[in-house]
Design a protein around this motif. Structure first.
Motif, PDB file in Angstrom:
ATOM      1  N   ALA A 173       0.744  -1.217  -0.115  1.00 16.19           N
ATOM      2  CA  ALA A 173      -0.063   0.036   0.055  1.00 16.19           C
ATOM      3  C   ALA A 173       0.931   1.265   0.035  1.00 16.19           C
ATOM      4  N   ALA A 174       2.001   1.286   0.656  1.00 12.79           N
ATOM      5  CA  ALA A 174       2.656   2.251   0.713  1.00 12.79           C
ATOM      6  C   ALA A 174       3.530   2.618  -0.673  1.00 12.79           C
ATOM      7  N   LEU A 175       3.901   1.431  -1.435  1.00  8.10           N
ATOM      8  CA  LEU A 175       4.350   1.613  -2.617  1.00  8.10           C
ATOM      9  C   LEU A 175       3.466   2.313  -3.541  1.00  8.10           C
ATOM     10  N   ASN A 176       2.414   1.819  -3.499  1.00  9.05           N
ATOM     11  CA  ASN A 176       1.167   2.297  -4.375  1.00  9.05           C
ATOM     12  C   ASN A 176       0.958   3.795  -4.066  1.00  9.05           C
ATOM     13  N   GLY A 177       0.894   4.257  -2.563  1.00 14.76           N
ATOM     14  CA  GLY A 177       1.087   5.579  -2.479  1.00 14.76           C
ATOM     15  C   GLY A 177       1.879   6.522  -3.155  1.00 14.76           C
ATOM     16  N   VAL A 178       3.222   6.146  -3.001  1.00 15.85           N
ATOM     17  CA  VAL A 178       4.256   6.938  -3.567  1.00 15.85           C
ATOM     18  C   VAL A 178       4.429   6.894  -5.084  1.00 15.85           C
ATOM     19  N   CYS A 179       4.150   5.850  -5.825  1.00 13.70           N
ATOM     20  CA  CYS A 179       4.011   5.716  -7.226  1.00 13.70           C
ATOM     21  C   CYS A 179       2.913   4.913  -7.863  1.00 13.70           C
TER      22      CYS A 179
ATOM     23  N   MET B 225      -9.162  -1.283  -6.935  1.00 11.12           N
ATOM     24  CA  MET B 225      -9.980  -1.245  -5.708  1.00 11.12           C
ATOM     25  C   MET B 225     -10.791  -2.357  -5.742  1.00 11.12           C
ATOM     26  N   HIS B 226     -11.194  -2.695  -4.401  1.00 13.95           N
ATOM     27  CA  HIS B 226     -11.886  -3.868  -3.885  1.00 13.95           C
ATOM     28  C   HIS B 226     -12.482  -3.503  -2.692  1.00 13.95           C
ATOM     29  N   PHE B 227     -13.652  -4.340  -2.167  1.00 14.16           N
ATOM     30  CA  PHE B 227     -14.244  -4.274  -0.957  1.00 14.16           C
ATOM     31  C   PHE B 227     -13.746  -5.576  -0.456  1.00 14.16           C
ATOM     32  N   TYR B 228     -13.444  -5.547   0.967  1.00 13.68           N
ATOM     33  CA  TYR B 228     -13.161  -6.652   1.789  1.00 13.68           C
ATOM     34  C   TYR B 228     -14.135  -6.601   2.825  1.00 13.68           C
ATOM     35  N   ASN B 229     -14.279  -8.029   3.458  1.00  7.66           N
ATOM     36  CA  ASN B 229     -15.581  -8.328   4.408  1.00  7.66           C
ATOM     37  C   ASN B 229     -14.436  -8.294   5.776  1.00  7.66           C
ATOM     38  N   SER B 230     -15.155  -8.462   6.880  1.00  9.28           N
ATOM     39  CA  SER B 230     -14.393  -8.434   8.276  1.00  9.28           C
ATOM     40  C   SER B 230     -13.444  -9.729   8.165  1.00  9.28           C
ATOM     41  N   HIS B 231     -13.474 -10.616   7.536  1.00  5.35           N
ATOM     42  CA  HIS B 231     -12.395 -11.870   7.550  1.00  5.35           C
ATOM     43  C   HIS B 231     -11.486 -11.618   6.467  1.00  5.35           C
ATOM     44  N   GLY B 232     -11.252 -10.493   5.950  1.00  2.00           N
ATOM     45  CA  GLY B 232     -10.420 -10.279   4.888  1.00  2.00           C
ATOM     46  C   GLY B 232     -10.403 -10.749   3.540  1.00  2.00           C
ATOM     47  N   GLU B 233     -11.850 -11.193   3.130  1.00  2.00           N
ATOM     48  CA  GLU B 233     -12.009 -11.690   1.901  1.00  2.00           C
ATOM     49  C   GLU B 233     -12.640 -10.762   0.784  1.00  2.00           C
TER      50      GLU B 233
ATOM     51  N   PRO C   6     -20.006  -4.096   8.121  1.00  2.00           N
ATOM     52  CA  PRO C   6     -18.824  -3.190   7.735  1.00  2.00           C
ATOM     53  C   PRO C   6     -18.124  -3.882   6.469  1.00  2.00           C
ATOM     54  N   LEU C   7     -17.799  -3.043   5.693  1.00  2.00           N
ATOM     55  CA  LEU C   7     -16.805  -3.624   4.446  1.00  2.00           C
ATOM     56  C   LEU C   7     -15.782  -2.418   4.656  1.00  2.00           C
ATOM     57  N   TYR C   8     -14.633  -2.956   3.902  1.00  2.00           N
ATOM     58  CA  TYR C   8     -13.381  -2.136   4.029  1.00  2.00           C
ATOM     59  C   TYR C   8     -12.895  -1.826   2.519  1.00  2.00           C
ATOM     60  N   LEU C   9     -12.692  -0.730   2.308  1.00  2.00           N
ATOM     61  CA  LEU C   9     -12.124  -0.406   1.025  1.00  2.00           C
ATOM     62  C   LEU C   9     -10.740  -0.517   0.675  1.00  2.00           C
ATOM     63  N   ASN C  10     -10.179  -1.091  -0.251  1.00  2.00           N
ATOM     64  CA  ASN C  10      -8.652  -0.988  -0.491  1.00  2.00           C
ATOM     65  C   ASN C  10      -8.613  -0.491  -1.992  1.00  2.00           C
ATOM     66  N   TYR C  11      -7.690   0.398  -1.984  1.00  2.00           N
ATOM     67  CA  TYR C  11      -7.494   0.992  -3.376  1.00  2.00           C
ATOM     68  C   TYR C  11      -6.073   1.626  -3.633  1.00  2.00           C
ATOM     69  N   ASN C  12      -5.771   2.123  -4.815  1.00  2.00           N
ATOM     70  CA  ASN C  12      -4.557   2.543  -5.164  1.00  2.00           C
ATOM     71  C   ASN C  12      -4.466   4.093  -4.678  1.00  2.00           C
TER      72      ASN C  12
ATOM     73  N   LEU D 208      -3.967   7.802   2.337  1.00  2.00           N
ATOM     74  CA  LEU D 208      -2.984   7.724   1.611  1.00  2.00           C
ATOM     75  C   LEU D 208      -1.638   6.893   2.068  1.00  2.00           C
ATOM     76  N   CYS D 209      -1.306   5.888   1.254  1.00  2.00           N
ATOM     77  CA  CYS D 209      -0.027   4.927   1.606  1.00  2.00           C
ATOM     78  C   CYS D 209      -0.491   3.846   2.680  1.00  2.00           C
ATOM     79  N   LEU D 210      -2.014   3.803   2.939  1.00  2.00           N
ATOM     80  CA  LEU D 210      -2.524   2.920   3.973  1.00  2.00           C
ATOM     81  C   LEU D 210      -3.364   1.748   3.201  1.00  2.00           C
ATOM     82  N   SER D 211      -3.708   0.785   3.884  1.00  2.00           N
ATOM     83  CA  SER D 211      -4.698  -0.057   3.383  1.00  2.00           C
ATOM     84  C   SER D 211      -5.741  -0.558   4.211  1.00  2.00           C
ATOM     85  N   HIS D 212      -6.653  -1.443   3.844  1.00  2.00           N
ATOM     86  CA  HIS D 212      -8.014  -2.081   4.660  1.00  2.00           C
ATOM     87  C   HIS D 212      -7.319  -2.387   6.056  1.00  2.00           C
ATOM     88  N   GLU D 213      -6.112  -2.976   5.985  1.00  2.00           N
ATOM     89  CA  GLU D 213      -5.587  -3.577   7.303  1.00  2.00           C
ATOM     90  C   GLU D 213      -5.444  -2.620   8.560  1.00  2.00           C
ATOM     91  N   TYR D 214      -5.181  -1.492   8.144  1.00  4.28           N
ATOM     92  CA  TYR D 214      -4.967  -0.360   9.098  1.00  4.28           C
ATOM     93  C   TYR D 214      -6.249  -0.298   9.979  1.00  4.28           C
TER      94      TYR D 214
END
Length: 420
Positions: free
Chosen positions: A116-122, A137-145, A199-205, A172-178
């Motif tokens: 995620a940090a790599l995607n944030g900078v470039c 870009m994807h949604f994740y559920n509480s189990h990380g799927e 709850p759903l967690y978005l992950n994106y570039n 910026l530079c973070l992910s759904h894991e945070y």
């Protein structure tokens, strides 16, 4: 294609260091990025060499003034290096492209965070160069799927789905894991337990333009509510830092297109979001602008190699119109189109300051170290840009920094109180 300087190799090394499994896809993307870094370093060295040569030999200066073609001004050694790099990249694509479509194995939370940090900078470069390391870009559920809105398996991925959905959007530079937290707990699961949200967690570039992510989020939210296994009654969006700007951009584009998800949006919360820009991005832009004015410093103005997402944070760009046709490395005024908060939605703002008192001068100027209080609260001297919010819908917490807003108990308690 933009070449990348050597500083990005450090982030890439961390990425590889934390990988539990090196897949063909990861190997392909890492090798491609290393070749891009090689090309970027060569370009920097060549520019510095040419600058020195112009000063030593006046004939070189005359050749530049006369408008000699770039290939003639470029040294033979640099031509060989760049040509070799291009040949290696072509061979890499030919060799590994067919394997890079494989399904990625599961990775450790740490490797996900480094990616995620790599995607944030470039991240914009990764996307433009079709690098497999670019996050989609994807949604994740509480189990990380992964939850794919267009799939028939949405119901299976969301057991006991609620008519109340909350989507958490990182910065910026973070992910759904945070959002999972490392101190106080998981905000998503707390909302599920206390108020029945799913709850759903978005992950994106985060290296892409904010407006590009906003448009894509709007599209995916529409697909999500249409595929939800039961009728959606209420949608809530929570954004941390850049995530809040992506939410506002999605609201704008969703409303413009008349998408039905916007009518379901009851609440939007912004945690430390730089609605009028981030101080660090402004300082970086000024430094880059100044360095480019000096011949010997110009090749090392690495700020121009940062991602579009980082550059958008200088003023808080939300729309394509805010950056199209504009040199974002130039020191220009705020050209943003005013974007008011969406009507029919309750908007909540949370800001933080590292100071002991939220009203003292230090707190006002420094804020949470990355975002000043006036920007996080949507305040602006221009009434058209000022975000009108009710006092009871804004809270400022002392003795907290930018990342504390993700998993601090007092912040969670306030959100739980608002979203009854």
């Amino acid at each position: 294609m933009r070449r990348l300087p050597i500083c990005y190799a450090t982030v890439l090394y961390d990425f590889l260091e934390h990988r539990k499994i090196i897949s063909i896809k990861s190997l392909h993307g890492s090798a491609q990025l290393l070749l891009d870094v090689t090309g970027g370093v060569t370009q920097i060295v060549e520019r510095m060499h040419r600058t020195i040569a112009r000063e030593v030999n006046p004939l070189n200066r005359l050749r530049d003034i006369a408008g000699a073609p770039p290939e003639e001004r470029r040294g033979r050694t640099y031509q060989v290096i760049q040509s070799t790099t291009s040949m290696l990249q072509h061979g890499l694509h030919q060799s590994l492209d067919k394997f890079s479509t494989e399904e990625e194995p599961l990775h450790s939370p740490q490797s996900v965070k480094v990616a995620a940090a790599l995607n944030g900078v470039c991240g914009d470069h990764l996307e433009a160069s079709n690098n497999p390391l670019a996050i989609t870009m994807h949604f994740y559920n509480s189990h990380g799927e992964k939850v794919l809105p267009g799939s028939e398996k949405v119901g299976a991925m969301i057991p006991n789905a609620s008519p109340r959905i909350v989507v958490l959007v990182h910065g910026l530079c973070l992910s759904h894991e945070y959002w999972k937290g490392h101190n106080e707990g998981n905000l998503g699961t707390e909302l599920q337990r206390a108020h029945g949200f799913t709850p759903l967690y978005l992950n994106y570039n985060t290296g892409r333009h904010i407006s590009c992510n906003g448009k894509e989020l709007s599209k995916q939210l529409q697909a999500l509510v249409e595929a939800w296994p039961i009728e959606v009654e209420e949608l809530t969006l929570i954004g941390h830092s850049m995530g809040g700007l992506v939410i506002r951009s999605a609201c704008w584009y969703g409303t413009e297109l008349g998408q039905s998800w916007t009518g379901l949006l009851k609440n939007a919360l912004y945690l430390g979001s730089p609605h009028h820009g981030a101080a660090l991005a402004k300082a970086g832009n000024l430094l880059t602008f100044v360095m480019k004015k000096f011949r010997y410093a110009s090749p090392f103005a690495l700020g121009e190699h940062t991602s579009a997402g980082i550059k958008d944070l200088r003023h808080g760009n939300l729309l394509d119109d805010d950056w199209e046709g504009i040199d974002q490395d130039d020191f220009h005024p705020d050209y943003r189109k005013p974007v008011p908060l969406r009507e029919g939605t309750r908007h909540y703002f949370i800001a933080a300051t590292i100071g002991n008192n939220v009203s003292d001068f230090k707190s006002m100027m420094v804020g949470d170290l990355l975002v000043r209080l006036d920007s996080a609260k949507g305040q602006h001297s221009d009434d058209l840009r000022k975000l009108s919010i009710r006092p009871e819908d804004c809270r400022v917490f002392a003795k907290l920094n930018h990342l504390d807003l993700l998993d601090n108990k007092v912040v969670h308690d306030q959100i739980l109180e608002w979203l009854v």
